[in-house]
Each structure stands twice: as structure tokens, then as C-alpha cells.
Design an enzyme around this catalytic site. Sequence first.
Site, PDB file in Angstrom:
ATOM      1  N   ASN A  65       0.875  -1.240  -0.141  1.00 53.66           N
ATOM      2  CA  ASN A  65      -0.020  -0.005   0.109  1.00 53.66           C
ATOM      3  C   ASN A  65       1.025   1.239  -0.241  1.00 53.66           C
ATOM      4  OD1 ASN A  65      -0.461   2.045   2.559  1.00 53.66           O
ATOM      5  ND2 ASN A  65       0.219  -0.111   3.290  1.00 53.66           N
ATOM      6  N   PHE A  99      -1.692   7.993   4.507  1.00 56.37           N
ATOM      7  CA  PHE A  99      -2.554   8.724   5.530  1.00 56.37           C
ATOM      8  C   PHE A  99      -3.843   9.587   4.928  1.00 56.37           C
ATOM      9  CE2 PHE A  99       1.374   9.356   8.678  1.00 56.37           C
ATOM     10  CZ  PHE A  99       1.495   7.992   8.938  1.00 56.37           C
ATOM     11  N   SER A 121       5.536   5.019   8.712  1.00 58.08           N
ATOM     12  CA  SER A 121       4.922   4.806   7.592  1.00 58.08           C
ATOM     13  C   SER A 121       5.987   5.338   6.396  1.00 58.08           C
ATOM     14  CB  SER A 121       3.561   5.676   7.340  1.00 58.08           C
ATOM     15  OG  SER A 121       3.145   5.458   6.065  1.00 58.08           O
ATOM     16  N   ASN A 154       4.812   6.044   3.586  1.00 58.55           N
ATOM     17  CA  ASN A 154       4.364   6.909   2.486  1.00 58.55           C
ATOM     18  C   ASN A 154       3.978   8.160   2.577  1.00 58.55           C
ATOM     19  OD1 ASN A 154       3.872   4.081   0.886  1.00 58.55           O
ATOM     20  ND2 ASN A 154       2.111   3.546   2.636  1.00 58.55           N
TER      21      ASN A 154
END
Length: 348
Positions: free
Chosen positions: A112, A116, A176, A178
Site C-alpha cells: 500500500n 494517511f 509509514s 508513504n
Amino acid sequence: MLPFSLVRPLLFQFDPERAHHLTFGSLKLANQAGLLNMLMPSAVADPVNVMGIEFPNRVGLAAGLDKDAAYINELGQMGFGFLEVGTVTPKPQPGNPQPRLFRLPKAHAIINRMGFNNQGVDNLIANVKRSRYPGVLGINIGKNAVTPVEDAASDYLRALEAVYPYATYITVNISSPNTKNLRDLQGGDSLDQLLATLKARQLQLAEEHGQYKPMALKIAPDLDEEQIDAIAQRLTHYRFDGVIATNTTIDKTAVAHLPHGNEQGGLSGTPVLEKSTMVIKRLYASLGEAIPIIGVGGISNGVHAVEKIRAGAKLVQIYTGLIYQGPELVTECAATIAANCKGVVQKR
């Protein structure tokens, strides 16, 4: 209960995000009709006290599945000992462009790069206030993508202050892959500043609200032993209440040969199992019983859950395994831990 193995082939015909919304939309309808409780397994009773909180059993939902706390009534009936919602940011944000979620069925994995995506902390709080979920609720907080990493502490503070009255515990997500430069916060002066700032505010909020809410740090699996030891030392120094190990990995070596195996983003599921467990072992070697570890990463059966406990975790969380195995996984993991981990003393 209809076995999830019969439902999964239908769900997997849809784009992963579409399947997510279809699944939870259906669960919400079933709950409103009073049917969900009959469809879900009973929760395993295996109470444990961690971070000063009484958990009904040791299996929780990892953050990421319910970013806005929109489905905690439904998730709360799946047998979990606790739920963790978020990651939530102070302001709403759309996340990264779609497609951003990819199944790798042959590896029982997901990649993924959601970024957020959430409707902001005010919306999450409204959902929590409307809910009837009575259990342990962790709220996972992060920074907005537009906030420079050097100003990250201000976003974490805003989110901490907002969620504090509504959370059983708070998780600080700095791992994270990302959100640009977010993982830079896992070391050096940046980590010292962030932990010191948040700890000071946590103690102030405890006094203001008359109740102390534990705070945990969520870290990545892509850390070397020196980095893990340094984080452990800082967690001890700043008296954090817990650590969650781990988030997704950026190492795609194990899945590079599969369709979507080279997509950008974080890899979760079976390929991260061993990597996350090694981080837990290293953390426990440094922390011992001083700071509890919540183990997450690659759990797809009860044996995996027991491995995390024996490595040093006090609790475990699942996410990707739930996508592939369904709610039956929650009961299996909780029952297997209950049967095999009574009085477990981890080896340092």
C-alpha cells in the site's frame, strides 16, 4: 457463521479499495439489522494487563484498516481484545493517487501507498463519540503530508491534544513509508525532540483530564540493530509506555517476482513476518520488561501470533492476515495464545 473462505473469492474480484468499502458497508448494514453479532465468533477470554490497561485478550486490530473510526461498532464484534484506529492527521487529506493498494495473493501480502488518507481528527472524534464500542481503543496519530518534517512535532501535538480524551492509549506513527521523510523522525535529534515534546504534553494532559493515557511509538521493520537499540534507549529515557513493532517494510525482495511486487509503498503480510519478529527480539533484549512491546507483522495463523509473544511481545495486532483469513483469524490467534502462552517468560 459463513466461512470467509467462501466470501473471499467474490471480494477479490473487486479492486482492493472497492472491496474494502463493500465489506464494511455490508457489515454496517448487518449490524444495523441486528445480525452481525450472530455472524461473528465469540471473543476469547484471556485477560492481560499491559500499559496499565486491562485487555480482554491479546489480539488487536492494527491501525490502517479503519482510519476514521467509522466502523468500530462492527469491528468491535469480531472478537478483538482491542482496536487501533487511524492513522489520523490534524487536517483531512486525500492521501496518494489511486491505485494505491495492491494484493499479492501468492505471498499472502499487500503493498500500500495510501499516504494517511483520512478525514481529519475532528471527524474521527465525532465518529468515536457516536459509537457504542465499549472496549480498548487505541488512536494512531500522524502528521499531514504538507507539514514539513522539521515541523512534525506541531502536528503530533495537535493530534495528541485532540484525541487524548477519547483514546484508551495513543500511538505515535513515525514509520509509514508513504509520507515523505516521515521515517527520518526515527533517529537522532529529530527523535529526541519529538519524544521529549510529546512526553511533556502527555503529562500535562494527564493532569488536565485527571487521567493518564499511555503512549506508544510505532517503528519500522527496516532498522538495523544499532538503530533499534538507540530507539530502545530513547523510549526508556523519555519513559514511553509502549512500542509497536512493526509497520510495513520497503524491502520488496521476497515479492519482486510477483505481479505488483515492485509497486511503491509498504509491504505487509507473510513476507514481513520474520523481519518484524527479529525487531521484537532485539527490542526485548534492550527493554526487557520495562516497556511492553506490541507485535505486528505477517501474522496469518495462531502459531505466528505465539511466535510474537515468545519473541517478547505482550500483545499482537493483525491487519493483512484479516484480509486473507477473515474474522476467524482473530479467534484462532487469541485461542492459540491463551493455550500456549500462560506464564511465558521471554528469553532475553
